[in-house]
Design a protein around this motif. Structure first.
Motif, PDB file in Angstrom:
ATOM      1  N   HIS A   1     -11.292  -4.286   3.091  1.00  0.00           N
ATOM      2  CA  HIS A   1     -10.257  -3.815   4.029  1.00  0.00           C
ATOM      3  C   HIS A   1     -11.003  -3.211   5.209  1.00  0.00           C
ATOM      4  O   HIS A   1     -11.572  -2.137   5.101  1.00  0.00           O
ATOM      5  CB  HIS A   1      -9.373  -2.763   3.345  1.00  0.00           C
TER       6      HIS A   1
ATOM      7  N   LYS B   1       0.443   4.331   0.113  1.00  0.00           N
ATOM      8  CA  LYS B   1       0.188   5.476   0.979  1.00  0.00           C
ATOM      9  C   LYS B   1       0.974   5.411   2.290  1.00  0.00           C
ATOM     10  O   LYS B   1       1.198   6.430   2.928  1.00  0.00           O
ATOM     11  CB  LYS B   1      -1.314   5.636   1.255  1.00  0.00           C
ATOM     12  N   ALA B   2       1.437   4.225   2.682  1.00  0.00           N
ATOM     13  CA  ALA B   2       2.224   4.126   3.916  1.00  0.00           C
ATOM     14  C   ALA B   2       3.544   4.865   3.787  1.00  0.00           C
ATOM     15  O   ALA B   2       4.011   5.496   4.746  1.00  0.00           O
ATOM     16  CB  ALA B   2       2.479   2.659   4.262  1.00  0.00           C
TER      17      ALA B   2
ATOM     18  N   GLY C   1      -5.125  -4.530   3.983  1.00  0.00           N
ATOM     19  CA  GLY C   1      -3.898  -4.467   4.781  1.00  0.00           C
ATOM     20  C   GLY C   1      -4.262  -4.387   6.248  1.00  0.00           C
ATOM     21  O   GLY C   1      -5.211  -5.009   6.687  1.00  0.00           O
ATOM     22  N   GLY C   2      -3.485  -3.605   6.991  1.00  0.00           N
ATOM     23  CA  GLY C   2      -3.824  -3.383   8.399  1.00  0.00           C
ATOM     24  C   GLY C   2      -3.147  -4.329   9.376  1.00  0.00           C
ATOM     25  O   GLY C   2      -3.506  -4.365  10.554  1.00  0.00           O
TER      26      GLY C   2
ATOM     27  N   ARG D   1     -15.469  -3.146  -3.723  1.00  0.00           N
ATOM     28  CA  ARG D   1     -15.083  -3.029  -2.303  1.00  0.00           C
ATOM     29  C   ARG D   1     -16.358  -3.026  -1.470  1.00  0.00           C
ATOM     30  O   ARG D   1     -17.248  -2.199  -1.663  1.00  0.00           O
ATOM     31  CB  ARG D   1     -14.303  -1.746  -2.043  1.00  0.00           C
TER      32      ARG D   1
ATOM     33  N   GLU E   1      -0.556  -1.151  -4.348  1.00  0.00           N
ATOM     34  CA  GLU E   1      -1.906  -0.594  -4.252  1.00  0.00           C
ATOM     35  C   GLU E   1      -1.773   0.909  -4.129  1.00  0.00           C
ATOM     36  O   GLU E   1      -1.068   1.407  -3.247  1.00  0.00           O
ATOM     37  CB  GLU E   1      -2.637  -1.158  -3.028  1.00  0.00           C
TER      38      GLU E   1
ATOM     39  N   SER F   1      -7.441  -2.203  11.039  1.00  0.00           N
ATOM     40  CA  SER F   1      -6.008  -2.028  11.047  1.00  0.00           C
ATOM     41  C   SER F   1      -5.518  -2.192  12.477  1.00  0.00           C
ATOM     42  O   SER F   1      -6.188  -1.780  13.414  1.00  0.00           O
ATOM     43  CB  SER F   1      -5.727  -0.637  10.490  1.00  0.00           C
TER      44      SER F   1
ATOM     45  N   ALA G   1       0.851  -1.193   0.000  1.00  0.00           N
ATOM     46  CA  ALA G   1       0.000   0.000   0.000  1.00  0.00           C
ATOM     47  C   ALA G   1       0.885   1.241   0.000  1.00  0.00           C
ATOM     48  O   ALA G   1       1.488   1.594   1.014  1.00  0.00           O
ATOM     49  CB  ALA G   1      -0.925  -0.003   1.214  1.00  0.00           C
TER      50      ALA G   1
ATOM     51  N   TYR H   1       3.808   6.037   7.420  1.00  0.00           N
ATOM     52  CA  TYR H   1       2.922   7.080   7.958  1.00  0.00           C
ATOM     53  C   TYR H   1       3.711   8.026   8.868  1.00  0.00           C
ATOM     54  O   TYR H   1       3.295   8.310   9.983  1.00  0.00           O
ATOM     55  CB  TYR H   1       1.744   6.460   8.719  1.00  0.00           C
TER      56      TYR H   1
ATOM     57  N   GLU I   1      -2.718  -6.343   1.028  1.00  0.00           N
ATOM     58  CA  GLU I   1      -2.049  -5.090   0.651  1.00  0.00           C
ATOM     59  C   GLU I   1      -1.621  -4.312   1.888  1.00  0.00           C
ATOM     60  O   GLU I   1      -2.127  -3.232   2.167  1.00  0.00           O
ATOM     61  CB  GLU I   1      -2.969  -4.245  -0.243  1.00  0.00           C
ATOM     62  N   PRO I   2      -0.673  -4.867   2.648  1.00  0.00           N
ATOM     63  CA  PRO I   2      -0.187  -4.173   3.841  1.00  0.00           C
ATOM     64  C   PRO I   2       0.698  -2.982   3.467  1.00  0.00           C
ATOM     65  O   PRO I   2       1.317  -2.964   2.395  1.00  0.00           O
ATOM     66  CB  PRO I   2       0.646  -5.238   4.552  1.00  0.00           C
ATOM     67  N   GLY I   3       0.732  -1.995   4.331  1.00  0.00           N
ATOM     68  CA  GLY I   3       1.607  -0.839   4.156  1.00  0.00           C
ATOM     69  C   GLY I   3       2.504  -0.696   5.376  1.00  0.00           C
ATOM     70  O   GLY I   3       3.705  -0.949   5.336  1.00  0.00           O
ATOM     71  N   ARG I   4       1.887  -0.338   6.500  1.00  0.00           N
ATOM     72  CA  ARG I   4       2.632  -0.054   7.729  1.00  0.00           C
ATOM     73  C   ARG I   4       3.560  -1.194   8.130  1.00  0.00           C
ATOM     74  O   ARG I   4       4.729  -0.975   8.439  1.00  0.00           O
ATOM     75  CB  ARG I   4       1.635   0.218   8.876  1.00  0.00           C
TER      76      ARG I   4
ATOM     77  N   HIS J   1     -13.233  -6.778  -2.684  1.00  0.00           N
ATOM     78  CA  HIS J   1     -12.169  -6.171  -1.900  1.00  0.00           C
ATOM     79  C   HIS J   1     -12.744  -5.827  -0.530  1.00  0.00           C
ATOM     80  O   HIS J   1     -13.823  -5.252  -0.439  1.00  0.00           O
ATOM     81  CB  HIS J   1     -11.671  -4.902  -2.596  1.00  0.00           C
TER      82      HIS J   1
HETATM   83  C1  LIG Z   1      -4.524   2.128   4.254  1.00  0.00           C
HETATM   84  C2  LIG Z   1      -4.951   0.969   3.480  1.00  0.00           C
HETATM   85  C3  LIG Z   1      -4.128  -0.150   3.377  1.00  0.00           C
HETATM   86  C4  LIG Z   1      -2.827  -0.286   4.127  1.00  0.00           C
HETATM   87  O1  LIG Z   1      -3.072  -0.322   5.492  1.00  0.00           O
HETATM   88  P1  LIG Z   1      -1.851  -0.601   6.519  1.00  0.00           P
HETATM   89  O2  LIG Z   1      -2.462  -0.399   7.850  1.00  0.00           O
HETATM   90  O3  LIG Z   1      -0.807   0.400   6.199  1.00  0.00           O
HETATM   91  O4  LIG Z   1      -1.390  -1.991   6.283  1.00  0.00           O
HETATM   92  C5  LIG Z   1      -4.529  -1.183   2.553  1.00  0.00           C
HETATM   93  N1  LIG Z   1      -5.708  -1.134   1.882  1.00  0.00           N
HETATM   94  C6  LIG Z   1      -6.537  -0.058   1.978  1.00  0.00           C
HETATM   95  C7  LIG Z   1      -7.798  -0.063   1.230  1.00  0.00           C
HETATM   96  C8  LIG Z   1      -6.187   1.020   2.786  1.00  0.00           C
HETATM   97  O5  LIG Z   1      -7.027   2.042   2.898  1.00  0.00           O
END
Ligand SMILES: *Cc1c(COP(=O)(O)O)cnc(C)c1O
Length: 403
Positions: free
Chosen positions: A184, A49-50, A223-224, A135, A68, A187, A47, A367, A260-263, A182
């Motif tokens: 999500h 955006k992280a 993710g999360g 989603r 993502e 988190s 992800a 983040y 789709e993890p980010g953090r 989808h």
């Molecule tokens: C923010 C987000 C993620 C990533 O979340 P993390 O907590 O960083 O793993 C993945 N998918 C969607 C749709 C998000 O909004």
């Protein structure tokens, strides 16, 4: 902190502080080990955006199945940097321009957030085709967590009651191929709680698919994955998670899962390094004022935690007067902003902290800089460094707009 990184941090020129230092070999190794725990039928997306830092994305490109993105900006940034990467486009509030660009950029999946968005998509497609996931705010129970995106009323995704209408629109439009769902929803869950959630989501989706008589080959479960800032060494149990996913997949033979993890991917590879400008005592409590602050590293303010840190003593720092210090007592680390919210760590016990000592805040790779209110008080920006093989410090100019 590992020795080579510590060496790097210690030798950053004082004039360059505060600095973000990203440890690319650690990121590669961490991501490789995540990938290794996942079954074959699970795709790993990052992800963006992280942390959209270009060097991080390039390092990740070798380890993940795709990216993502959640905005037109992230889409353009990622596509320009990685022309061949698989990109999926999610996020709320997509405009017709965003959707048009996504089709032109050849995104692998579009995550449709609402019926309105699906209608906009049909209006900009022309002769192009799109592979979509709907989603959905799936009706499942979520254990209380810091950040909940669904399970109750939510601006994200489709209410389950809207799914049938979207199915109909898709069935009537041969340009759109529904690939799956989808979801999500939360988190900050640990591996067991996250698995329980995935299991519930997949069961619900399977039930929905049977009732509608549609095929369902793919579920992106979002993710999360939890990151515990109070226990930096206790990382998400990827191995248990992978085993659990394998068991879920065994019950659903035709299914592919995506995550789709980010953090949990980039948090650990970033360090924010700064130094102590002042040490003072107020009504019996010790405060250290640091160069920089939450306008560079908003994470502790956003998540209301103490950012973990290491003190790197600088014995060579000389002052023509007595060097202010604090010993053997709790100290609150604050930044340079004129707001009581500019706190990076609160009443943390230390042995010794002096003006001029360096502080390295760990877990600053996700983040962190990119969610910070960078323009507040017009302080200068941090410098960016990418620690890589051979320990060559790689100075790197900030790519963020300074306008
Ligand atoms: C923010 C987000 C993620 C990533 O979340 P993390 O907590 O960083 O793993 C993945 N998918 C969607 C749709 C998000 O909004």
């Amino acid at each position: 902190m590992k020795e080579s990184l510590l060496h790097h941090v210690r030798h950053l020129p004082a004039a360059q502080l505060p600095s973000y230092v990203y440890d690319l070999p650690s990121l590669r190794q961490h991501t490789r080990s995540i990938r290794a725990t996942l079954p074959r039928r699970v795709e790993l997306l990052y992800a963006v955006k992280a942390n959209p830092d270009p060097h991080l994305l390039q390092a990740l490109a070798e380890q993940v199945d795709g990216f993502e993105v959640a905005s037109g900006g992230e889409l353009r940034h990622t596509r320009a940097l990685l022309p061949d990467a698989a990109i999926v486009f999610g996020g709320p509030g997509k405009t017709s321009t965003d959707l048009d660009e996504a089709l032109s950029a050849g995104v692998e999946r579009l995550h449709v957030d609402s019926e309105q968005e699906l209608r906009i998509l049909t209006s900009v497609m022309g002769h192009r085709t799109a592979d979509v996931l709907l989603r959905v705010n799936a009706p499942v129970m979520i254990r209380r967590t810091a950040l909940t995106m669904g399970g109750g009323p939510s601006p994200f995704g489709l209410d389950p009651s809207q799914l049938d209408r979207c199915l109909q629109i898709i069935a009537d439009d041969e340009r759109i191929r529904l690939q799956g769902l989808h979801v999500h929803l939360a988190s900050g869950l640990d591996a067991r709680a996250h698995l329980a959630l995935v299991d519930e989501v997949v069961s619900w989706a399977d039930c929905w698919r049977r009732q509608r008589g549609t095929e369902l080959t793919e579920i992106n479960v979002g993710g999360g994955m939890g990151v515990d800032y109070d226990r930096p060494h206790q990382t998400f149990d990827w191995s248990a998670f992978g085993t659990g996913l394998q068991q879920i997949l065994a019950r659903h033979p035709g299914l592919t899962l995506k995550i789709e993890p980010g953090r949990s991917v980039t948090a650990y590879c970033g360090t924010y390094v700064t130094r102590v400008l002042d040490v003072k005592f107020s009504r019996g409590e010790a405060f250290a004022v640091l160069r920089g602050g939450t306008h560079h590293l908003r994470t502790p303010a956003a998540k209301q935690h103490d950012q973990p840190f290491e003190i790197i003593p600088d014995d060579a720092w000389h002052l023509p007067w007595i060097r202010p210090e604090v010993r053997d007592e709790p100290v609150t680390l604050v930044g340079q902003l004129c707001t009581p919210k500019d706190v990076l760590a609160r009443r943390v016990m230390i042995n010794r902290l002096r003006v001029g000592d360096r502080i390295a805040f760990a877990m600053a790779g996700a983040y962190a800089w990119n969610i910070s209110h960078q323009g507040f008080l017009m302080h200068s920006h941090p410098t960016f460094h990418h620690h890589d093989e051979g320990d060559r410090p790689v100075p790197y100019k900030c790519v963020c707009r300074t306008a």
